[in-house]
Design an enzyme around this catalytic site. Structure first.
Site, PDB file in Angstrom:
ATOM      1  N   GLY A  27      45.435  39.050  34.065  1.00 53.29           N
ATOM      2  CA  GLY A  27      46.445  39.046  35.121  1.00 53.29           C
ATOM      3  C   GLY A  27      46.658  37.646  35.671  1.00 53.29           C
ATOM      4  CB  CYS A  28      49.600  36.115  37.307  1.00 58.15           C
ATOM      5  SG  CYS A  28      50.016  37.420  38.467  1.00 58.15           S
ATOM      6  CE1 TYR A  29      48.426  36.087  43.748  1.00 56.41           C
ATOM      7  CE2 TYR A  29      48.871  38.323  43.025  1.00 56.41           C
ATOM      8  CZ  TYR A  29      49.172  37.246  43.829  1.00 56.41           C
ATOM      9  OH  TYR A  29      50.211  37.333  44.726  1.00 56.41           O
ATOM     10  CB  ALA A  30      42.655  37.769  36.981  1.00 58.61           C
ATOM     11  CB  ALA A  79      45.458  31.152  39.326  1.00 61.71           C
TER      12      ALA A  79
END
Lengths: 342, 342, 342, 342
Positions: free
Chosen positions: B146-149, B151
């Site tokens: 996932g994107c937040y994960a 970063a």
């Protein structure tokens, strides 16, 4: 009442003029410029959005005091301190939107602003005007708080005053719109820089850190420091201060909520919201500080979200609120009671 | 190579199509839609920015496997898991951009996604494809992070792997652009809602929290939990993950920097920057994750800033990177080497 | 091929560097700065988004010519003309992104740019490089067209070339993003000025007006003038040129469409769209010019909408297209074939 | 005065509530919803930015008339016409912000709105309330003008009334912010669609075209039609109507300016600016229409720029102005006298 604004063409000064011009207790506004030698200047030439053809008069303390009942300084930090001695010495009322008289300790000012401070003899005659938590002995020189400081202190106040915070635990991640940087040209205020961007700046160096600490220690002297970051986001107006902290002992959710209700249920410009985290846009154009709180038992962390319009509650709006307090006017006089939404 | 995309009209799928269509090792791309009964659909009708008049074929596992070498799933979480069993059973290569196969534990999936998980027998055949830190035994079914994960994990990895973090101290304040919420209509993705706004959402409920914890515990099993918040800001693309933590013991600044250099100096898509905190716009349109770090001795706090383009490194870009890894291609094949700036 | 860029740290130069660094026919890029005396400069210090640690060498014509096969000038108008004489005299290939060599008539240059023009002897050695409609006798000095001129001329070309336009009827209402104004600080490029705003500027004074007229008269010498306005809107990249005109006699809708198909069906970077008006975002990050057209029988008015990315097709992208044309490379070499969307 | 708002949770209704709640002549506001069966609704639940815990009462004409002195309809076009017959029949004052009663001719309404019109018997009891140019015989049912119509008509009025316009020459290129499309979800109101974009929509089909024509023909019956385009730009509030036209004969610049002064020098909410073209942001949050004009002798074209805040002068602000006119109150009562700037 006749009021003077020094520095009305900056953002804070412009918003302040807008509020005062519609204030029921203000009869006339006189504008003064601190930069001499520019020939005749008129307000509407420099701020075409406002249709007010008012001259910007040269700075002259004696004349300002003879024609006005109070002076607002919307001059930059570093400039104000060089101009206001005559007013303080004459015990003439001043509300100062700059950072020059907020810090009591001149050495701390020098460290964070990288400039010489005003003399201690003058600093001691100033009082820090956080409207919801004013100093006990208010002087006639009111240092209007900074925008980040206002959002962060109002978010922290209830738990700090009630000594509910683990003193080493406070982390503040503040987000701010671009108008906070003022009107002067700068690379990071350019549209092409900040549009579609987010940028953490002045890491551990923001001059509102000591301002927050000074007030916070009044409330809870055990707090040694806070971790405070500021991220510029692509909005014109608005600050969201997201505050993370650990409670000093276990509290129920009700105890946490109660501390906020206790301090804010009678505050006309703080809207504490239960079970709701406010968004910046819900306060834009208004003098409100909206606050929400959440407790996460998994990490034992309290998150507080505090939002303001940096030019209103974070500058001109709070200045008018201080003006109302100073003259014992209705607290909400001259201040819009609803945000500009959407 | 012939590749299939399921769900190419969503944002991740569209960006993925754009990358693959210019990838030197991709000979043809076939598009499939998971929603039947819509009659003949063409890609350029639904994504006019792309001038590709390519049919969107009905979903048919046997046909997909016979005409392609690999399938990308750009379908939403909750949809993918109902479609991919035939591919897993046939050991056909899949790169899955959805969240359905990232969490090993079906109960945790159910708790955070509020949906039934894929069967354990299928989940066990998936590997979590964080490109810089892949699983040791990579399977043919790659769950793209996932994107937040992405970063957050890339920001935390060096200090976590080196066991330098006080396990109870991690606080993540992530900011995200609106494209992260996908293409479907929603109130909070409306322009009038999020423009000139910032909004902290899904407090303590974001489904990327367990994904981050799962990987983080592989690196340092002592970390029990993280405080993780997500704030929507008015940008289309981009995530900034601001990570605050305390070191487990005192480290010199050099020791901190060294841990990042050790893990990233050979990573083609991580740009670790000394004495510099990156901004979102410096990675937009690219597959880079830019990372900066700061240690504040006053609060004993390390701040890490990690920025990505959520549709690139946070979705389609990392999927192509996984594709390159899977087939042992040049790691940077088909990926732009510079951001779109300004 | 070895290429030189003069002025790579401006927006056009930066985008140009990004394209050339991934161009299959470019072996090396050398950067030069026209402002001397700044000590050692490196590209990544001034453009942190790009991770290229390349020196910016002092301007030295002889050295540039001995180490490179072609020079791109991404210097501002008024600067280029003072630097390029040695290259023109040596017949060394130059692609000039500035406005200094676009106008054939030095008096017209002086009137619109308010500066002395380059000498006629040099001007006569330049050719105007509108890639879809190049001059017949192309010289080695190519004046890359302006952004507004590109969008407007490509919108007008088919009907002008076919003499279908009432010569006195053309009104152009162009909208532009802020990057068109370049990187230098200015009040109207500040975020707080242009965010949430739209502003019509340089009324009847925009320097692209004579550039458009010069080419337009080549196509249809009866057109005496156009009404041309430019409105700044809050986007970083993109121009929409909305063109209103009356046909010189009645045409069927098919006749109008046919003229566009005739001129653009083989143009790799013009996407003419039937029954569809393109939006700016559909070309952002690409070298496309998208064009749509509408005829309103009630008012007998043809409306043409032409959109480009001002830094790509309006500057660096078209410069690379000119580079490809000049060396007879594949027309699309080094240019992205799809926009960055969303 | 007691006033009712039907449809207060839409954008126009919300802004209207904000204005009326601070209007000196308004004692109470009652909110009504036209969608029944939703259980108990409260205003602050649906508009959290406003802290007003006011019930939204079910629609009941008799009750509305017995408890209020006037009704504001902030309901969508197509909805209003089905609800207001009882009020018209009872000669109860209504200010209608929708488009349902603006067009006198039901066939024209049907053509442009693609819906059945209100019956002629009701339409004939409505008057079109362009505040600066009201109908001679104002009825008790006031159709508040549309946003594009307001900006365009106020820009055109002086030259049209003075018969100075070449009747076949008018071309209007209007730009609008996203709030004009209202609060309901739509693809083109999504942030990811319109951010960094500009999009010309409803080509020759906008329902404000006949509204403009109806009033324009009252002023100058020779004008047969206008070419009118609407481009959506990424701002929340604001319309810029850029109007191009040719004069019917030669006029000096002074004659042109004089016609604007004649009609607007006494209009409290029109600010005509000589030698200055206004920008959208100069009126945001206010009820002003700012107008600038330019004559280009080269093309014999007059360009008029007219800007408003679409939710204020283009909707709720003008509705309050109509309210003040109707009851003979001070024209500026309850309306902010300065924009929200910056």
């Amino acid at each position: 009442m006749h009021v003077a604004i020094l520095g009305a063409t900056g953002y804070s000064g412009t918003v302040l003029y807008g509020l005062l011009s519609q204030h029921p207790n203000v009869e006339s506004i006189n504008l003064y410029g601190h930069e001499g030698g520019k020939g005749s200047r008129f307000f509407d030439n420099e701020v075409p959005a406002f249709s007010t053809h008012l001259p910007i008069l040269p700075f002259n303390p004696a004349e300002i005091m003879s024609h006005n009942d109070l002076l607002f300084c919307a001059t930059p930090a570093g400039v104000t301190k060089n101009l206001v001695a005559p007013f303080i010495e004459a015990d003439f009322p001043v509300i100062d939107l700059s950072g020059d008289f907020r810090l009591k300790d001149p050495l701390i000012y020098k460290k964070w602003y990288n400039k010489e401070a005003a003399p201690s003899s003058l600093l001691s005659k100033s009082s820090y005007g956080l409207t919801e938590f004013p100093e006990k002995n208010t002087t006639k020189y009111i240092a209007n708080p900074g925008c980040y400081a206002t959002a962060t202190l109002l978010g922290l106040a209830p738990l700090a005053i009630e000594h509910m915070i683990d003193p080493n635990s406070i982390i503040v991640d503040a987000k701010s719109g671009v108008s906070g940087a003022g009107k002067k040209l700068s690379t990071t205020s350019q549209y092409n820089f900040i549009n579609e961007n987010a940028w953490l700046y002045k890491m551990n160096k923001h001059q509102h850190i000591p301002e927050i600490m000074q007030k916070l220690r009044e409330w809870d002297s055990k707090i040694p420091a806070i971790q405070f970051s500021t991220t510029l986001i692509p909005v014109t107006r608005g600050i969201m201060s997201t505050i993370y902290l650990k409670p000093i002992k276990h509290y129920t959710n009700d105890e946490i909520l109660t501390s906020f209700h206790k301090h804010y249920d009678n505050a006309p410009f703080v809207r504490f919201k239960e079970n709701y985290l406010p968004a910046i846009k819900e306060v834009t154009g208004s003098n409100y500080c909206d606050i929400g709180v959440n407790y996460n038992p998994v990490t034992n962390t309290i998150t507080i979200v505090s939002v303001i319009d940096n030019l209103m509650k974070g500058a001109a709006g709070q200045a008018v609120q201080n003006f109302n307090l100073f003259w014992n006017l209705t607290p909400t006089s001259g201040l819009p009671l609803l945000p500009v939404f959407p």
